[in-house]
Design a protein around this motif. Structure first.
Motif, short mmCIF file in Angstrom:
data_model
loop_
_atom_site.label_atom_id
_atom_site.label_comp_id
_atom_site.label_asym_id
_atom_site.label_seq_id
_atom_site.Cartn_x
_atom_site.Cartn_y
_atom_site.Cartn_z
N ALA A 13 0.82 -1.21 0.00
CA ALA A 13 0.00 0.00 0.00
C ALA A 13 0.85 1.26 0.00
O ALA A 13 0.44 2.30 -0.53
CB ALA A 13 -0.93 0.00 1.21
N ALA A 14 2.07 1.17 0.58
CA ALA A 14 2.96 2.33 0.63
C ALA A 14 3.79 2.48 -0.64
O ALA A 14 4.62 3.40 -0.72
CB ALA A 14 3.88 2.22 1.84
N GLY A 15 3.59 1.59 -1.62
CA GLY A 15 4.26 1.75 -2.89
C GLY A 15 5.56 1.01 -3.06
O GLY A 15 6.28 1.22 -4.03
N ALA A 40 13.39 3.39 -10.26
CA ALA A 40 12.59 4.26 -9.39
C ALA A 40 12.76 3.88 -7.92
O ALA A 40 13.45 2.93 -7.56
CB ALA A 40 11.12 4.19 -9.79
N ASP A 41 12.09 4.63 -7.09
CA ASP A 41 12.15 4.54 -5.63
C ASP A 41 11.46 3.27 -5.11
O ASP A 41 10.63 2.67 -5.78
CB ASP A 41 11.44 5.79 -5.07
N LYS A 42 11.87 2.85 -3.89
CA LYS A 42 11.17 1.83 -3.10
C LYS A 42 11.17 0.44 -3.76
O LYS A 42 10.13 -0.21 -3.87
CB LYS A 42 9.73 2.25 -2.81
N LEU A 43 12.34 -0.02 -4.15
CA LEU A 43 12.48 -1.36 -4.72
C LEU A 43 13.29 -2.25 -3.78
O LEU A 43 14.42 -1.92 -3.43
CB LEU A 43 13.17 -1.30 -6.08
N TRP A 44 12.70 -3.38 -3.38
CA TRP A 44 13.41 -4.40 -2.61
C TRP A 44 13.99 -5.45 -3.57
O TRP A 44 13.28 -5.94 -4.45
CB TRP A 44 12.46 -5.11 -1.65
N LEU A 45 15.25 -5.80 -3.38
CA LEU A 45 15.91 -6.91 -4.07
C LEU A 45 16.30 -7.93 -3.00
O LEU A 45 17.06 -7.61 -2.08
CB LEU A 45 17.15 -6.42 -4.83
#
Length: 277
Positions: A13-15, A40-45
């Motif tokens: 929900a927070a993107g 872009a922002d907010k990517l988990w690897l």
């Protein structure tokens, strides 16, 4: 793609977004490559098998199959120096996640007799380690790219010993399996992705570190104890008093002077009392 990793509903929900890997060299290295390519922002690897991880000062981070290696790539609108506090945010999020996944009836007792009362079962060792039973459970590595405030990218790397830990390390290490937790890397990551949302909000885009500092101090290991801080060749010894408004370590030397330290390797207890050779 590795199975078993999912974002929490709060993170979705927070993107936040997620990419998983059955095996990878370094999640941080890939995050920086993606940043250079305009990711872009907010990517988990995320993976449970990292083969070429690294820690602070270029040290290797050994990641056995089943351990957690996760990097969050974000693009905060702050100067690079201000982004350094994200390491404290990551440590708080991981500590919160560990409290969720570890059975509540287990109590941490430091092997050297240290006091864990302030932090409960898990404590935070300045600047970027999470301890369990007084031993290193996790390391956090921040790497940045870009300049100014318009194109800064921060790779927040988090390595957690879930099923195994290295031996012969300068600081004692442990893993979740050893301390009695049956959780998997996937279960821990789910809780971590959830906890990161709230702790990132606490940071307020770097505008005010007071809430981060206050929460970190409540879980800090070694406050009031003797410490030795390796500054890369010079050793500072004294009593760990606090962290300041910028989250720098404050050490009171024997002559009464307060030294503020931005970066260094901290040792507690008996190790801190040994004189330089």
């Amino acid at each position: 793609m590795a199975a078993g990793f999912n974002l929490s509903p709060t993170a979705i929900a927070a993107g936040f977004r997620l990419e998983t890997f059955a095996e990878i060299g370094s999640t941080n290295a890939l995050a920086l490559q993606r940043a250079a390519a305009g990711e872009a922002d907010k990517l988990w690897l995320v993976t449970d098998h990292q083969t070429g991880g690294r820690g602070r000062r270029g040290r290797p981070w050994v990641g056995q199959k089943g351990n957690l290696a996760a990097t969050l790539l974000i693009r905060p609108t702050v100067e690079i120096n201000a982004a350094a506090a994200l390491g404290f945010v990551a440590a708080l999020a991981l500590r919160d996640a560990l409290d969720v996944v570890l059975p509540r009836d287990r109590v941490a007792i430091a092997p050297d007799g240290g006091d864990l009362a302030n932090g409960g079962r898990f404590t935070l060792k300045w600047p970027n380690d999470v301890l369990a039973n007084g031993a290193k459970l996790s390391g956090i590595l921040l790497e940045t790219s870009g300049v100014g405030t318009s194109d800064v990218a921060v790779a927040i790397g988090i390595g957690v010993n879930v099923v195994d830990h290295p031996s012969g390390t300068p600081y004692p290490a442990t893993d979740l399996k050893e301390i009695g937790s049956p959780c998997s890397a996937g279960e821990l990551f789910f809780a971590l992705s959830d906890a990161f949302v709230d702790n990132l909000r606490l940071w307020r885009d770097g505008r005010d570190l007071s809430a981060v500092r206050d929460k970190w101090l409540r879980s800090a290991a070694g406050i009031g104890s003797q410490v030795a801080v390796d500054l890369g060749g010079r050793i500072v010894r004294g009593v760990f008093e606090t962290i300041d408004a910028d989250c720098h370590l404050v050490v009171r030397e024997p002559d009464g002077r307060a030294i503020r330290i931005a970066a260094g390797d901290v040792h507690f207890g008996a190790v801190a009392s040994v004189r330089d050779q």
